[in-house]
Scaffold this active site. Structure first.
Site, PDB file in Angstrom:
ATOM      1  CB  SER A 195      39.897  47.804  46.874  1.00  0.00           C
ATOM      2  OG  SER A 195      40.328  46.610  47.509  1.00  0.00           O
ATOM      3  NE  ARG A 196      41.277  41.736  44.533  1.00  0.00           N
ATOM      4  CZ  ARG A 196      42.298  40.900  44.644  1.00  0.00           C
ATOM      5  NH1 ARG A 196      42.231  39.732  44.055  1.00  0.00           N
ATOM      6  NH2 ARG A 196      43.373  41.226  45.330  1.00  0.00           N
TER       7      ARG A 196
ATOM      8  CE  LYS B  99      55.083  46.483  32.972  1.00  0.00           C
ATOM      9  NZ  LYS B  99      55.391  46.054  34.400  1.00  0.00           N
TER      10      LYS B  99
ATOM     11  NE  ARG C  67      52.329  42.856  39.964  1.00  0.00           N
ATOM     12  CZ  ARG C  67      53.257  43.013  39.032  1.00  0.00           C
ATOM     13  NH1 ARG C  67      53.222  42.284  37.931  1.00  0.00           N
ATOM     14  NH2 ARG C  67      54.229  43.881  39.191  1.00  0.00           N
TER      15      ARG C  67
ATOM     16  CG  ASP D 268      56.478  42.312  35.917  1.00  0.00           C
ATOM     17  OD1 ASP D 268      55.329  42.780  36.070  1.00  0.00           O
ATOM     18  OD2 ASP D 268      57.437  42.616  36.632  1.00  0.00           O
TER      19      ASP D 268
HETATM   20  N1  LIG Z   1      54.690  51.216  35.370  1.00  0.00           N
HETATM   21  C1  LIG Z   1      55.429  50.642  36.304  1.00  0.00           C
HETATM   22  O1  LIG Z   1      56.524  51.099  36.640  1.00  0.00           O
HETATM   23  C2  LIG Z   1      54.888  49.445  36.983  1.00  0.00           C
HETATM   24  C3  LIG Z   1      55.497  49.010  38.140  1.00  0.00           C
HETATM   25  C4  LIG Z   1      54.953  47.923  38.808  1.00  0.00           C
HETATM   26  C5  LIG Z   1      53.839  47.306  38.264  1.00  0.00           C
HETATM   27  N2  LIG Z   1      53.280  47.733  37.112  1.00  0.00           N
HETATM   28  C6  LIG Z   1      52.093  47.051  36.551  1.00  0.00           C
HETATM   29  O2  LIG Z   1      50.967  47.395  37.361  1.00  0.00           O
HETATM   30  C7  LIG Z   1      50.113  46.259  37.554  1.00  0.00           C
HETATM   31  C8  LIG Z   1      49.973  46.009  39.059  1.00  0.00           C
HETATM   32  O3  LIG Z   1      51.243  45.727  39.592  1.00  0.00           O
HETATM   33  P1  LIG Z   1      51.560  45.906  41.182  1.00  0.00           P
HETATM   34  O4  LIG Z   1      52.987  45.622  41.330  1.00  0.00           O
HETATM   35  O5  LIG Z   1      50.996  47.198  41.647  1.00  0.00           O
HETATM   36  O6  LIG Z   1      50.714  44.691  41.749  1.00  0.00           O
HETATM   37  P2  LIG Z   1      50.190  44.509  43.239  1.00  0.00           P
HETATM   38  O7  LIG Z   1      51.020  45.292  44.197  1.00  0.00           O
HETATM   39  O8  LIG Z   1      49.999  43.068  43.419  1.00  0.00           O
HETATM   40  O9  LIG Z   1      48.767  45.237  43.221  1.00  0.00           O
HETATM   41  C9  LIG Z   1      47.718  44.853  42.353  1.00  0.00           C
HETATM   42  C10 LIG Z   1      46.404  45.160  43.051  1.00  0.00           C
HETATM   43  O10 LIG Z   1      45.349  44.852  42.130  1.00  0.00           O
HETATM   44  C11 LIG Z   1      44.264  44.287  42.867  1.00  0.00           C
HETATM   45  N3  LIG Z   1      44.017  42.957  42.307  1.00  0.00           N
HETATM   46  C12 LIG Z   1      44.745  41.844  42.495  1.00  0.00           C
HETATM   47  N4  LIG Z   1      44.231  40.825  41.783  1.00  0.00           N
HETATM   48  C13 LIG Z   1      43.169  41.303  41.149  1.00  0.00           C
HETATM   49  C14 LIG Z   1      42.240  40.735  40.265  1.00  0.00           C
HETATM   50  N5  LIG Z   1      42.310  39.460  39.895  1.00  0.00           N
HETATM   51  N6  LIG Z   1      41.236  41.506  39.787  1.00  0.00           N
HETATM   52  C15 LIG Z   1      41.156  42.804  40.157  1.00  0.00           C
HETATM   53  N7  LIG Z   1      42.027  43.393  41.009  1.00  0.00           N
HETATM   54  C16 LIG Z   1      43.032  42.653  41.479  1.00  0.00           C
HETATM   55  C17 LIG Z   1      44.665  44.205  44.306  1.00  0.00           C
HETATM   56  O11 LIG Z   1      44.076  45.295  44.974  1.00  0.00           O
HETATM   57  P3  LIG Z   1      42.763  45.006  45.837  1.00  0.00           P
HETATM   58  O12 LIG Z   1      43.074  43.766  46.616  1.00  0.00           O
HETATM   59  O13 LIG Z   1      42.622  46.211  46.655  1.00  0.00           O
HETATM   60  O14 LIG Z   1      41.643  44.783  44.889  1.00  0.00           O
HETATM   61  C18 LIG Z   1      46.159  44.353  44.296  1.00  0.00           C
HETATM   62  O15 LIG Z   1      46.625  45.025  45.427  1.00  0.00           O
HETATM   63  C19 LIG Z   1      50.750  45.112  36.780  1.00  0.00           C
HETATM   64  O16 LIG Z   1      50.141  45.018  35.513  1.00  0.00           O
HETATM   65  C20 LIG Z   1      52.216  45.541  36.636  1.00  0.00           C
HETATM   66  O17 LIG Z   1      52.850  45.054  35.474  1.00  0.00           O
HETATM   67  C21 LIG Z   1      53.777  48.797  36.475  1.00  0.00           C
END
Ligand SMILES: NC(=O)c1ccc[n+]([C@@H]2O[C@H](COP(=O)([O-])OP(=O)(O)OC[C@H]3O[C@@H](n4cnc5c(N)ncnc54)[C@H](OP(=O)(O)O)[C@@H]3O)[C@@H](O)[C@H]2O)c1
Length: 357
Positions: free
Chosen positions: A58-59, A124, A192, A205
């Site tokens: 994590s960051r 994705k 995001r 997305d």
């Molecule tokens: N397969 C699916 O069903 C599904 C569902 C939802 C999302 N997704 C995909 O998964 C990814 C994340 O989505 P999410 O909804 O989980 O997002 P999220 O809840 O915002 O979580 C993303 C995490 O990544 C870290 N992060 C944020 N900005 C960053 C950066 N610039 N560089 C490095 N780390 C960063 C943060 O963790 P830290 O602060 O701890 O570093 C943050 O909590 C996206 O690409 C999304 O399209 C897929």
């Protein structure tokens, strides 16, 4: 491109394999992110019979530690001068890394993972641009590493059962597909979804999910039209894609961050229709209407929904495969190129477009 059927992964759905059951040597997983999908998928990795949770990054050091304690990771990496994902990538006890940060950072994180010699499963949208996708695939192929985009829809039993029906001619010739995937995200605090630097917008997305059904039935289209409603920051809050094929079939796909939609997809053939249950990302059922009769096929999931793609990653790595036949890297590249073209038509650009390779 001539259409070829997306291959059914072993164990779904005709064989009654349990995707949680071990198929070989234990893999040691690293996870980059402590966000929402990272939590959901980590909980399912923990249930695989041949996985251990080795490291999370994590960051922020406290978030990394808390996530490690919550799920039982051996190690956590957070904060510090060197990016935490680079330290996780260098961990000699990690075999495969799940990249679950916002799409805007997928390229940098995955590049570090591959260059450290680790296999990768990447959420994705795989990247923001087609050029980034090609560059990552090039590194993985050169180094002989497994790499896959986490389009979990391709691995769920209902998806393959529906493709079986279409392939067997239950609808006659497919001429029309219509799908929508939307939710109202305006009050969602997750930046995001909207930020250009994160690859925000509905296209990256959401659109890959209805597109996955289209690819399963008709393959990549010959023509694409696209229009969108853009935010002040220039990402698409909603978009409509019209795809067409030289043989006459058409598809209309709507993705939106502005409204709740039915989240279903309908396939129309010369003899009947197939309508997925909701959400189309991984429905439990579909309905076929033909000759005045209605038939529902319903599937009781034998495992949590992401387990099927996790089994595929595990089985491929255990068997020495460098990509999944069900989610080939050329499909990922072609999808990102299709999205590049859709964005060109919608007038959406990202900082990532300026990258040179
Ligand atoms: N397969 C699916 O069903 C599904 C569902 C939802 C999302 N997704 C995909 O998964 C990814 C994340 O989505 P999410 O909804 O989980 O997002 P999220 O809840 O915002 O979580 C993303 C995490 O990544 C870290 N992060 C944020 N900005 C960053 C950066 N610039 N560089 C490095 N780390 C960063 C943060 O963790 P830290 O602060 O701890 O570093 C943050 O909590 C996206 O690409 C999304 O399209 C897929």
């Amino acid at each position: 491109m001539p259409h070829r059927r997306i291959p059914r992964p072993p164990g779904t759905p005709k064989e009654s394999g349990d995707p949680l059951a071990a198929t070989g040597d234990t893999l040691r997983w690293g996870v980059v992110s402590t966000g929402s999908i990272a939590s959901e998928v980590t909980a399912q990795i923990a249930r695989l019979g041949d996985a251990t949770l080795q490291a999370v990054s994590s960051r922020d050091a406290d978030r990394a530690r808390a996530f490690a304690e919550r799920f039982g990771f051996a190690t956590s990496y957070g904060g510090g001068a060197t990016p935490s994902f680079e330290r996780l990538a260098a961990d000699p006890d990690v075999d495969v890394v799940y990249v679950a940060t916002p799409h805007g950072s997928h390229f940098d994180v995955t590049k570090a993972v591959l260059e450290a010699g680790k296999h990768a499963l990447v959420e994705k949208s795989f990247t923001v641009t087609g050029a980034e996708a090609e560059a990552l695939v090039g590194i993985a192929r050169e180094r002989g590493l497994f790499l896959m985009e986490a389009v979990w829809t391709r691995f769920v039993p209902t998806f393959h059962a529906a493709l079986d029906e279409v392939e067997a001619g239950a609808l006659g010739d497919v001429r029309w597909i219509q799908g929508d995937l939307g939710f109202r995200a305006t009050s969602d605090a997750r930046r995001r979804l909207w930020a250009p630097e994160d690859g925000g917008g509905a296209l990256l997305d959401l659109s890959v999910y209805p597109l996955t059904w289209v690819l399963g039935v008709l393959g990549f289209p010959d023509r694409l039209e696209a229009e969108a409603e853009l935010t002040d920051e220039g990402v698409d809050a909603a978009n409509a894609l019209t795809l067409s094929w030289a043989h006459g079939a058409r598809a209309q796909l709507l993705s939106t961050l502005l409204a709740q939609t039915t989240r279903t997809l309908t396939i129309g053939g010369t003899e009947g229709t197939l309508r997925t249950g909701a959400p189309l990302t991984g429905p439990d059922a579909f309905v076929i209407e033909r000759d005045g009769s209605v038939h529902e096929s319903r599937f009781e999931p034998s495992a949590p929904r992401y387990a099927y793609q996790l089994r595929e990653v595990t089985r491929c790595i255990q068997g020495g495969l460098r990509e999944s036949p069900t989610m080939p890297l050329d499909d990922t590249i072609a999808t990102m190129r299709l999205f590049d073209e859709a964005r060109r038509r919608m007038g959406v650009t990202y900082p990532h477009d300026a990258r040179e390779f």
